[in-house]
Design a protein around this motif. Structure first.
Motif, PDB file in Angstrom:
ATOM      1  N   MET A 184       0.856  -1.174   0.000  1.00 40.39           N
ATOM      2  CA  MET A 184       0.000   0.000   0.000  1.00 40.39           C
ATOM      3  C   MET A 184       0.902   1.238   0.000  1.00 40.39           C
ATOM      4  SD  MET A 184      -3.258  -1.117   2.344  1.00 40.39           S
ATOM      5  CE  MET A 184      -2.394  -1.223   3.904  1.00 40.39           C
ATOM      6  N   LEU A 185       0.750   2.069  -1.010  1.00 37.16           N
ATOM      7  CA  LEU A 185       1.708   3.146  -1.250  1.00 37.16           C
ATOM      8  C   LEU A 185       1.336   4.407  -0.474  1.00 37.16           C
ATOM      9  CD1 LEU A 185       2.316   2.653  -5.067  1.00 37.16           C
ATOM     10  CD2 LEU A 185       3.617   1.741  -3.129  1.00 37.16           C
ATOM     11  N   THR A 186       2.300   4.892   0.278  1.00 38.70           N
ATOM     12  CA  THR A 186       2.119   6.104   1.075  1.00 38.70           C
ATOM     13  C   THR A 186       2.333   7.345   0.216  1.00 38.70           C
ATOM     14  OG1 THR A 186       4.451   6.162   1.684  1.00 38.70           O
ATOM     15  CG2 THR A 186       2.969   4.886   3.114  1.00 38.70           C
ATOM     16  N   ASP A 187       2.126   8.496   0.821  1.00 38.22           N
ATOM     17  CA  ASP A 187       2.374   9.751   0.119  1.00 38.22           C
ATOM     18  C   ASP A 187       3.803   9.809  -0.417  1.00 38.22           C
ATOM     19  OD1 ASP A 187      -0.202  10.899   0.710  1.00 38.22           O
ATOM     20  OD2 ASP A 187       0.496  11.258   2.746  1.00 38.22           O
ATOM     21  N   ASP A 188       4.762   9.440   0.424  1.00 40.52           N
ATOM     22  CA  ASP A 188       6.168   9.510   0.023  1.00 40.52           C
ATOM     23  C   ASP A 188       6.482   8.541  -1.110  1.00 40.52           C
ATOM     24  OD1 ASP A 188       6.635  11.439   1.931  1.00 40.52           O
ATOM     25  OD2 ASP A 188       7.423  10.036   3.428  1.00 40.52           O
ATOM     26  N   ALA A 189       5.857   7.377  -1.099  1.00 36.07           N
ATOM     27  CA  ALA A 189       6.112   6.386  -2.142  1.00 36.07           C
ATOM     28  C   ALA A 189       5.537   6.816  -3.480  1.00 36.07           C
ATOM     29  CB  ALA A 189       5.548   5.042  -1.732  1.00 36.07           C
ATOM     30  N   LEU A 190       4.392   7.502  -3.469  1.00 37.42           N
ATOM     31  CA  LEU A 190       3.739   7.904  -4.719  1.00 37.42           C
ATOM     32  C   LEU A 190       4.389   9.117  -5.365  1.00 37.42           C
ATOM     33  CD1 LEU A 190      -0.111   7.543  -4.090  1.00 37.42           C
ATOM     34  CD2 LEU A 190       1.302   6.238  -5.667  1.00 37.42           C
ATOM     35  N   ARG A 191       4.936   9.995  -4.553  1.00 33.84           N
ATOM     36  CA  ARG A 191       5.393  11.294  -5.052  1.00 33.84           C
ATOM     37  C   ARG A 191       6.350  11.179  -6.246  1.00 33.84           C
ATOM     38  NH1 ARG A 191       6.563  13.066  -0.380  1.00 33.84           N
ATOM     39  NH2 ARG A 191       4.455  13.817   0.057  1.00 33.84           N
ATOM     40  N   PRO A 192       7.335  10.265  -6.242  1.00 36.99           N
ATOM     41  CA  PRO A 192       8.259  10.193  -7.385  1.00 36.99           C
ATOM     42  C   PRO A 192       7.649   9.577  -8.647  1.00 36.99           C
ATOM     43  CG  PRO A 192       9.236   9.237  -5.385  1.00 36.99           C
ATOM     44  CD  PRO A 192       7.774   9.380  -5.145  1.00 36.99           C
ATOM     45  N   LEU A 193       6.454   9.001  -8.542  1.00 33.77           N
ATOM     46  CA  LEU A 193       5.883   8.253  -9.659  1.00 33.77           C
ATOM     47  C   LEU A 193       5.086   9.109 -10.624  1.00 33.77           C
ATOM     48  CD1 LEU A 193       4.686   5.065  -7.742  1.00 33.77           C
ATOM     49  CD2 LEU A 193       6.827   5.397  -8.988  1.00 33.77           C
ATOM     50  N   GLY A 194       4.804  10.349 -10.246  1.00 30.53           N
ATOM     51  CA  GLY A 194       4.101  11.218 -11.174  1.00 30.53           C
ATOM     52  C   GLY A 194       2.846  11.824 -10.570  1.00 30.53           C
TER      53      GLY A 194
END
Length: 315
Positions: free
Chosen positions: A153-163
């Protein structure tokens, strides 16, 4: 993944109960924790076992709630427990010891493995998921990365670099619509009561409520009506729905309320015991927990009441 999970033959309810997992007897709970300790020891880890978690010497904490629910609902009974615990502990440790998929997969690979996931409020840590949507009271939609042995489950920090978040959600929904329906069953009863249930081993089965039009079309060959549908997501492997067409909505609502409440109890990946009204892509709650948390009641607002009066008359 069966629709109605057969209860394996186990210790009766009259025996003393486990303090953390009431569906286990005290003896079953002790056996369960012994198996967990042994499974970790086989992999060279000594752990301290608590009621619903274990910790290792490095301070890592492993929750036991989902594993306990899996064992509870496995229709093979206690004879299957050693293998299930062994497999689960092995999977958890492999996942923790391997490099993060966010570091080893390309951005395009990650995007191709994104899915929206519906979770219940009881399993949601809001501080790490500021982007999460709440499509209805008690439900949250987050984005998950599907991996061969686990779901991240992706957190805010994990999603940020993905676009861009909007693009990532659209990609996740696109991936969700491409999943096959694993199993579909129709439940029928008196007074024309009928509702459909989609079940599957996929962790995103319940999340298909976000693509309900596609699910209805694929499973029934029909389209949603302007009045929408009743929906329920008791746990992650189950989605129930009833397309609203006529007066059969009343017995369907009552039956689905009971179905959802029963399916939610002690289930692995429990989401919600409630029934919702899907209309125009929006979800409105139609059942709610009693204040004491022991039961559910039907709650009908003015908008849904108008639908009932039109279809049934004088409800």
């Amino acid at each position: 993944m069966g629709l109605f999970r057969r209860r394996p033959r186990r210790d009766g309810r009259e025996t003393p109960r486990d303090p953390a997992f009431g569906y286990f007897s005290a003896d079953e709970g002790a056996r369960f924790r012994t198996l967990v300790r042994e499974a970790f020891a086989e992999r060279g880890l000594e752990v301290t076992v608590y009621a619903d978690t274990v910790t290792d010497s490095a301070g890592r904490r492993f929750g036991l709630t989902n594993l306990a629910a899996v064992l509870h609902h496995d229709d093979r009974g206690r004879r299957a427990w050693p293998d299930l615990v062994h497999q689960h502990v092995g999977m958890v440790l492999r996942t923790m010891d391997e490099p993060s998929a966010l570091d080893t997969l390309s951005t395009e690979q990650i995007r191709s493995q994104l899915y929206p996931r519906i979770v219940g409020a009881d399993a949601f840590e809001a501080e790490n998921f500021g982007y999460a949507r709440s499509p209805a009271p008690g439900l949250y939609e987050i984005i998950a990365l599907d991996l061969p042995e686990s779901v991240m489950m992706l957190t805010d920090d994990a999603l940020r670099p993905l676009g861009d978040l909007r693009y990532l959600r659209e990609q996740a929904l696109y991936n969700l619509r491409g999943l096959p329906v694993e199993s579909h069953e129709t439940i029928r009863g008196e007074a024309g009561m009928r509702f459909e249930v989609v079940v599957g081993d996929s962790f995103y089965t319940a999340s298909r409520l976000l693509a309900l039009e596609n699910v209805v079309r694929e499973t029934t060959g029909e389209e949603l009506t302007p009045d929408g549908a009743l929906v329920a997501v008791p746990f992650r492997h189950q989605l129930a729905f009833h397309v609203i067409r006529d007066a059969s909505v009343v017995p369907a609502l009552n039956a689905m309320a009971s179905f959802a409440a029963t399916g939610y109890v002690d289930a692995p990946g429990a989401i919600s015991p409630c029934v919702y009204w899907w209309h125009g892509g929006r979800l409105t709650g139609l059942s709610a927990r009693d204040e004491d948390g022991e039961g559910l009641r039907i709650v009908v607002g003015e908008e849904f009441q108008a639908v009932l009066e039109r279809l049934v008359g004088g409800v």
